[in-house]
Design an enzyme around this catalytic site. Structure first.
Site, PDB file in Angstrom:
ATOM      1  N   GLU A 175      68.837  54.860  60.170  1.00 24.94           N
ATOM      2  CA  GLU A 175      68.400  54.667  61.823  1.00 24.94           C
ATOM      3  C   GLU A 175      68.720  55.605  62.588  1.00 24.94           C
ATOM      4  O   GLU A 175      69.759  55.342  63.482  1.00 24.94           O
ATOM      5  CB  GLU A 175      68.875  53.172  61.959  1.00 24.94           C
ATOM      6  CG  GLU A 175      68.151  52.180  61.232  1.00 24.94           C
ATOM      7  CD  GLU A 175      68.213  50.696  61.663  1.00 24.94           C
ATOM      8  OE1 GLU A 175      69.114  50.442  62.855  1.00 24.94           O
ATOM      9  OE2 GLU A 175      67.594  49.803  61.299  1.00 24.94           O
ATOM     10  N   GLU A 306      64.808  48.206  54.726  1.00 26.04           N
ATOM     11  CA  GLU A 306      65.170  47.048  55.440  1.00 26.04           C
ATOM     12  C   GLU A 306      64.381  46.018  55.676  1.00 26.04           C
ATOM     13  O   GLU A 306      63.490  46.488  56.664  1.00 26.04           O
ATOM     14  CB  GLU A 306      66.401  47.462  56.334  1.00 26.04           C
ATOM     15  CG  GLU A 306      67.509  48.069  56.022  1.00 26.04           C
ATOM     16  CD  GLU A 306      68.568  48.152  57.302  1.00 26.04           C
ATOM     17  OE1 GLU A 306      68.482  47.272  58.332  1.00 26.04           O
ATOM     18  OE2 GLU A 306      69.198  49.311  57.028  1.00 26.04           O
TER      19      GLU A 306
HETATM   20  O1  AHR Z   1      70.851  44.971  58.201  1.00 28.80           O
HETATM   21  C1  AHR Z   1      71.587  44.981  59.328  1.00 28.80           C
HETATM   22  C2  AHR Z   1      71.385  46.091  60.099  1.00 28.80           C
HETATM   23  O2  AHR Z   1      70.367  46.475  60.655  1.00 28.80           O
HETATM   24  C3  AHR Z   1      71.640  47.541  59.286  1.00 28.80           C
HETATM   25  O3  AHR Z   1      73.035  48.074  59.340  1.00 28.80           O
HETATM   26  C4  AHR Z   1      70.974  48.367  60.282  1.00 28.80           C
HETATM   27  O4  AHR Z   1      70.446  49.552  59.559  1.00 28.80           O
HETATM   28  C5  AHR Z   1      69.932  47.573  60.922  1.00 28.80           C
HETATM   29  O5  AHR Z   1      69.758  47.699  62.099  1.00 28.80           O
END
Ligand code: AHR
Length: 508
Positions: A175, A306
């Site tokens: 991110e 994710e």
């Molecule tokens: O999964 C939780 C968080 O969500 C992670 O650390 C981040 O990459 C995302 O914003």
């Protein structure tokens, strides 16, 4: 009662469903690692070298293909050298992203690699771009994967590991548009090229470098990154700086500010959640379309590293720990995602649920020495036969299997199918909260043997598992499949997930 027909041509093969679509994610966040995977060698909870064994056993049953670590946002403040050597001498730090708690670095590189070995999963290491250096990342790769003699190899051996490990998946930042450095896409793209250059292939260890990609539907980010692959518009031998490009997408019923409870929700919240889950299909189409422009040969994989539901934390728990319960609703979010993933198997190479233990949409929740398998766990288990299988196109006609949700329409039946080693696996979800769905499965092009089916449902969408009621939501055999001349008929109960398998022989 709604009705739907699925036509499946068993002799028309689609792309292979990468096993890595069933990948996982474990961050130094809340109770995922500490008081989750890691209990320490002195714990009364059965463990091997500090790693909790009941979690390992539960996850081995899922055939988990890979595990992403150490973050997430945490990855961009993690300095790997703090996590090697004697544990009592490891420096401590503050985990500023997640609860401002002190991190003792007891779970580091060697512990993570031991965990992957116990799980039989491939490691996916997410390197620090936000606050690290090119040298630091380059040396981590050398430490893990180089053989022979070199400064990092000697350091690894001093720490008790002679042989290099095999590490394929390497994340270049996380991110970078947000917690990983608040960068612009152009700057992030340059850093991806630079870091990727120094993440070397040592010996026969070939890295699959994954550049930090977009959030949600930010197709511009994807385009900016894809413009960097060196084969676009050049005449020299194609060489990609990165082999994978990530993006993240979370499912919600509300907004980031008001996400709502994991278990205390109404039917409207539920349908909004399902709309949000279905949106993954549009977003995948968007990113894939952009990637197709720059990479017709599909040399770069799309990596959704994710995904999952994000609810308010459970009352009374640390807001920075992201601990949430997991209901039948979460299971249906997962089953819907997998149907979407299978449909996009040609471009989507990996997906990682956030997160495996005690955080967000977890597989297992622990409470002291108790361990609970979540409804989501059961979807992963029921669907595991799709890993590395050949996808089959499912033509779904859902005339009245629909609900109006706000100003949108939700198809309430979702399906996917694959074949592997002469075995057909069909996954079916009825997302309708109240109505059963009468399904006709028209199976063409092969001789299909005796079906066996399993059903996951519960009285209420809010039902979930606890140490006191660990099987409130658990799969059970389903004997409601009627064999017809053309295939199968069955009725899916409201809010349910079903898998049907059968041996197949290609006709003629
Ligand atoms: O999964 C939780 C968080 O969500 C992670 O650390 C981040 O990459 C995302 O914003």
């Amino acid at each position: 009662m709604s009705t739907a027909t699925a036509v499946i041509n068993l002799d028309i093969e689609g792309p292979t469903i990468s096993r890595h679509l069933y990948g996982h994610f474990a961050e130094h966040l809340g109770r995922c690692i500490y008081d989750g995977f890691w209990v320490g060698e002195d714990s009364p909870i059965p463990n091997e070298g500090g790693i909790r064994l009941d979690i390992v056993e539960a996850l081995r049953a899922l055939n988990i293909p890979n595990l992403r670590w150490p973050g997430g946002c945490f990855a961009d403040e993690y300095h790997w050298r703090d996590g090697i050597g004697p544990r009592d001498q490891r420096p401590r730090m503050v985990n500023t992203h997640w609860g401002n708690v002190e991190e003792n670095n007891h779970f580091g590189t060697h512990e993570f690699m031991a965990l992957c070995e116990l799980l039989g999963a491939e490691p996916y290491i997410s390197g620090n771009v936000g606050s690290g250096t090119v040298q630091e990342m380059s040396e981590w790769v050398e430490y893990l994967t180089r053989d022979g003699d070199s400064p990092m190899v000697r350091l690894r051996k001093e720490n008790g590991r002679e042989e290099p490990w095999k590490v394929k998946f390497w994340g270049i930042g996380n991110e970078t548009w947000g917690c990983g450095g608040n960068m612009r896409a152009e700057y992030s793209a340059d850093l991806a090229r630079q870091y990727a250059t120094y993440c070397r292939d040592h010996g026969d260890n070939k890295l699959y470098r994954i550049a930090s990609g977009a959030s949600d539907a930010d197709y511009k980010w994807t385009e900016t990154l894809m413009q960097q692959i060196s084969c676009f518009g050049c005449e020299s031998t194609p060489k990609n700086f990165f082999q994978g490009l990530s993006f993240h997408y979370y499912t919600m019923a509300g907004t980031w500010e008001a996400k709502g409870s994991a278990t205390d929700f109404d039917t409207d919240d539920y349908y909004r959640t399902m709309l949000s889950a279905r949106k993954a299909d549009h977003i995948l189409t968007g990113h894939s379309t952009v990637m197709d422009i720059y990479d017709r040969g599909r040399t770069v994989g799309l990596v959704l590293d994710e995904w999952g539901t994000w609810w308010d934390v459970e009352p009374g728990t640390n807001p920075g720990f992201l601990f949430q319960q997991n209901s039948l609703r979460d299971a249906l979010v997962a089953s819907t995602h997998f149907d979407i993933f299978h449909k996009h198997a040609a471009r989507l190479y990996m997906a990682n649920i956030a997160q495996t233990v005690n955080v967000l949409q977890a597989m297992v929740l622990t409470d002291g020495d108790a361990l609970v398998l979540t409804p989501t766990y059961h979807v992963f288990e029921m669907n595991k036969g799709h890993q590395d299988a050949t996808s089959l196109a499912v033509h779904l006609r859902t005339a009245d299997a629909r609900r109006t949700v706000g100003d949108a329409e939700l198809e309430t039946v979702s399906a996917s199918a694959s074949v592997k080693d002469g075995n057909l696996l069909i996954s079916l979800s009825n997302l309708d909260a109240e109505e059963p769905a009468e399904m006709t499965l028209d199976l063409r092009g092969a001789l299909v043997g005796e079906p066996t089916a399993r059903l996951l449902t519960a009285d209420k969408l809010q039902d979930h598992n606890t140490p006191e009621a660990p099987t409130a939501v658990a799969p059970r055999p389903f004997d409601g499949v009627t064999v017809t001349e053309r295939g199968w008929n069955l009725t899916l109960p409201p809010h349910s997930f079903l898998t049907v398998q059968a041996p197949v022989t290609l006709a003629g």
